[in-house]
Design a protein around this motif. Structure first.
Motif, mmCIF file in Angstrom:
data_model
loop_
_atom_site.group_PDB
_atom_site.id
_atom_site.type_symbol
_atom_site.label_atom_id
_atom_site.label_comp_id
_atom_site.label_asym_id
_atom_site.label_seq_id
_atom_site.Cartn_x
_atom_site.Cartn_y
_atom_site.Cartn_z
ATOM 1 N N LEU A 37 3.994 2.394 4.900
ATOM 2 C CA LEU A 37 3.405 1.087 4.590
ATOM 3 C C LEU A 37 3.515 0.138 5.778
ATOM 4 O O LEU A 37 2.574 -0.600 6.086
ATOM 5 C CB LEU A 37 4.066 0.483 3.353
ATOM 6 C CG LEU A 37 3.638 1.094 2.025
ATOM 7 C CD1 LEU A 37 4.575 0.652 0.910
ATOM 8 C CD2 LEU A 37 2.201 0.729 1.706
ATOM 9 N N SER A 38 4.646 0.149 6.446
ATOM 10 C CA SER A 38 4.821 -0.700 7.616
ATOM 11 C C SER A 38 3.805 -0.333 8.703
ATOM 12 O O SER A 38 3.199 -1.207 9.333
ATOM 13 C CB SER A 38 6.245 -0.568 8.146
ATOM 14 O OG SER A 38 6.434 -1.393 9.262
ATOM 15 N N GLY A 39 3.596 0.965 8.905
ATOM 16 C CA GLY A 39 2.603 1.416 9.869
ATOM 17 C C GLY A 39 1.193 0.990 9.492
ATOM 18 O O GLY A 39 0.396 0.610 10.348
ATOM 19 N N LEU A 40 0.892 1.029 8.209
ATOM 20 C CA LEU A 40 -0.422 0.579 7.740
ATOM 21 C C LEU A 40 -0.612 -0.910 7.987
ATOM 22 O O LEU A 40 -1.673 -1.346 8.432
ATOM 23 C CB LEU A 40 -0.584 0.901 6.257
ATOM 24 C CG LEU A 40 -0.841 2.377 5.942
ATOM 25 C CD1 LEU A 40 -0.619 2.664 4.464
ATOM 26 C CD2 LEU A 40 -2.243 2.766 6.369
ATOM 27 N N VAL A 41 0.416 -1.686 7.694
ATOM 28 C CA VAL A 41 0.340 -3.139 7.904
ATOM 29 C C VAL A 41 0.153 -3.451 9.395
ATOM 30 O O VAL A 41 -0.649 -4.303 9.766
ATOM 31 C CB VAL A 41 1.601 -3.836 7.347
ATOM 32 C CG1 VAL A 41 1.694 -5.273 7.807
ATOM 33 C CG2 VAL A 41 1.619 -3.748 5.826
ATOM 34 N N GLU A 42 0.878 -2.765 10.233
ATOM 35 C CA GLU A 42 0.842 -3.050 11.668
ATOM 36 C C GLU A 42 -0.433 -2.564 12.351
ATOM 37 O O GLU A 42 -0.835 -3.124 13.369
ATOM 38 C CB GLU A 42 2.049 -2.410 12.356
ATOM 39 C CG GLU A 42 3.356 -3.060 11.973
ATOM 40 C CD GLU A 42 4.563 -2.323 12.517
ATOM 41 O OE1 GLU A 42 4.391 -1.424 13.370
ATOM 42 O OE2 GLU A 42 5.675 -2.630 12.082
ATOM 43 N N ASN A 43 -1.079 -1.527 11.818
ATOM 44 C CA ASN A 43 -2.186 -0.906 12.527
ATOM 45 C C ASN A 43 -3.562 -1.133 11.924
ATOM 46 O O ASN A 43 -4.561 -0.883 12.585
ATOM 47 C CB ASN A 43 -1.939 0.603 12.660
ATOM 48 C CG ASN A 43 -0.840 0.894 13.646
ATOM 49 O OD1 ASN A 43 -1.008 0.699 14.830
ATOM 50 N ND2 ASN A 43 0.308 1.315 13.151
ATOM 51 N N HIS A 44 -3.612 -1.584 10.690
ATOM 52 C CA HIS A 44 -4.925 -1.771 10.064
ATOM 53 C C HIS A 44 -5.656 -2.937 10.716
ATOM 54 O O HIS A 44 -5.037 -3.900 11.162
ATOM 55 C CB HIS A 44 -4.777 -2.017 8.559
ATOM 56 C CG HIS A 44 -5.681 -1.149 7.768
ATOM 57 N ND1 HIS A 44 -7.045 -1.266 7.803
ATOM 58 C CD2 HIS A 44 -5.428 -0.118 6.936
ATOM 59 C CE1 HIS A 44 -7.585 -0.362 7.021
ATOM 60 N NE2 HIS A 44 -6.618 0.360 6.488
ATOM 61 N N PRO A 47 -8.390 -7.307 7.369
ATOM 62 C CA PRO A 47 -7.447 -8.256 6.785
ATOM 63 C C PRO A 47 -7.182 -8.029 5.291
ATOM 64 O O PRO A 47 -6.050 -8.214 4.843
ATOM 65 C CB PRO A 47 -8.103 -9.620 7.011
ATOM 66 C CG PRO A 47 -9.029 -9.416 8.146
ATOM 67 C CD PRO A 47 -9.502 -7.993 8.051
ATOM 68 N N ASN A 48 -8.200 -7.609 4.542
ATOM 69 C CA ASN A 48 -7.993 -7.358 3.112
ATOM 70 C C ASN A 48 -7.030 -6.206 2.890
ATOM 71 O O ASN A 48 -6.149 -6.275 2.030
ATOM 72 C CB ASN A 48 -9.330 -7.075 2.416
ATOM 73 C CG ASN A 48 -10.214 -8.293 2.378
ATOM 74 O OD1 ASN A 48 -9.744 -9.413 2.231
ATOM 75 N ND2 ASN A 48 -11.509 -8.080 2.528
ATOM 76 N N ASN A 49 -7.195 -5.135 3.668
ATOM 77 C CA ASN A 49 -6.271 -4.006 3.543
ATOM 78 C C ASN A 49 -4.876 -4.370 4.022
ATOM 79 O O ASN A 49 -3.878 -3.908 3.453
ATOM 80 C CB ASN A 49 -6.801 -2.794 4.305
ATOM 81 C CG ASN A 49 -7.913 -2.097 3.563
ATOM 82 O OD1 ASN A 49 -7.899 -2.009 2.347
ATOM 83 N ND2 ASN A 49 -8.893 -1.605 4.298
ATOM 84 N N ILE A 50 -4.791 -5.193 5.049
ATOM 85 C CA ILE A 50 -3.471 -5.634 5.522
ATOM 86 C C ILE A 50 -2.752 -6.381 4.408
ATOM 87 O O ILE A 50 -1.559 -6.153 4.168
ATOM 88 C CB ILE A 50 -3.597 -6.506 6.791
ATOM 89 C CG1 ILE A 50 -4.135 -5.683 7.962
ATOM 90 C CG2 ILE A 50 -2.242 -7.123 7.159
ATOM 91 C CD1 ILE A 50 -4.501 -6.504 9.190
ATOM 92 N N LEU A 51 -3.459 -7.251 3.704
ATOM 93 C CA LEU A 51 -2.844 -7.988 2.588
ATOM 94 C C LEU A 51 -2.396 -7.048 1.477
ATOM 95 O O LEU A 51 -1.290 -7.187 0.938
ATOM 96 C CB LEU A 51 -3.814 -9.028 2.036
ATOM 97 C CG LEU A 51 -3.978 -10.292 2.849
ATOM 98 C CD1 LEU A 51 -5.082 -11.168 2.260
ATOM 99 C CD2 LEU A 51 -2.673 -11.067 2.922
ATOM 100 N N ILE A 52 -3.244 -6.092 1.132
ATOM 101 C CA ILE A 52 -2.896 -5.134 0.068
ATOM 102 C C ILE A 52 -1.642 -4.350 0.446
ATOM 103 O O ILE A 52 -0.694 -4.244 -0.336
ATOM 104 C CB ILE A 52 -4.083 -4.186 -0.203
ATOM 105 C CG1 ILE A 52 -5.224 -4.952 -0.868
ATOM 106 C CG2 ILE A 52 -3.648 -2.994 -1.053
ATOM 107 C CD1 ILE A 52 -6.545 -4.205 -0.893
#
Length: 80
Positions: A37-44, A47-52
């Motif tokens: 999840l941390s990798g997804l937040v940092e690399n996406h 913005p909508n996916n980052i929030l999710i």
């Protein structure tokens, strides 16, 4: 399954796409959930996916008591 995330600056959609496949397949050991999840937040880049993913990271970090991942979740929300 061995998970390797490279520390880098900036977002990398290829990394995010790979992590999304792993996360949605649910084919990982539970101990890796926060790291994925941390990798997804940092690399996406979306913005909508980052929030999710930030919200999911915050919930999972709270349950595990891992402050570092809570910080990552809040930073992700701020960036999105």
């Amino acid at each position: 399954m061995t998970l390797y995330l490279e520390e880098a600056f900036g977002q990398n959609q290829k990394v995010a796409d790979s992590l999304t496949v792993v996360y949605k397949s649910n084919n990982f050991i539970e101990e890796d959930r926060l790291q994925i999840l941390s990798g997804l937040v940092e690399n996406h880049t979306d913005p909508n996916n980052i929030l999710i993913f930030s919200e999911e990271l915050l919930r999972a970090a709270e349950l595990s008591g891992m402050l570092k991942f809570s910080i990552d979740g809040y930073l992700g929300k701020g960036v999105a």
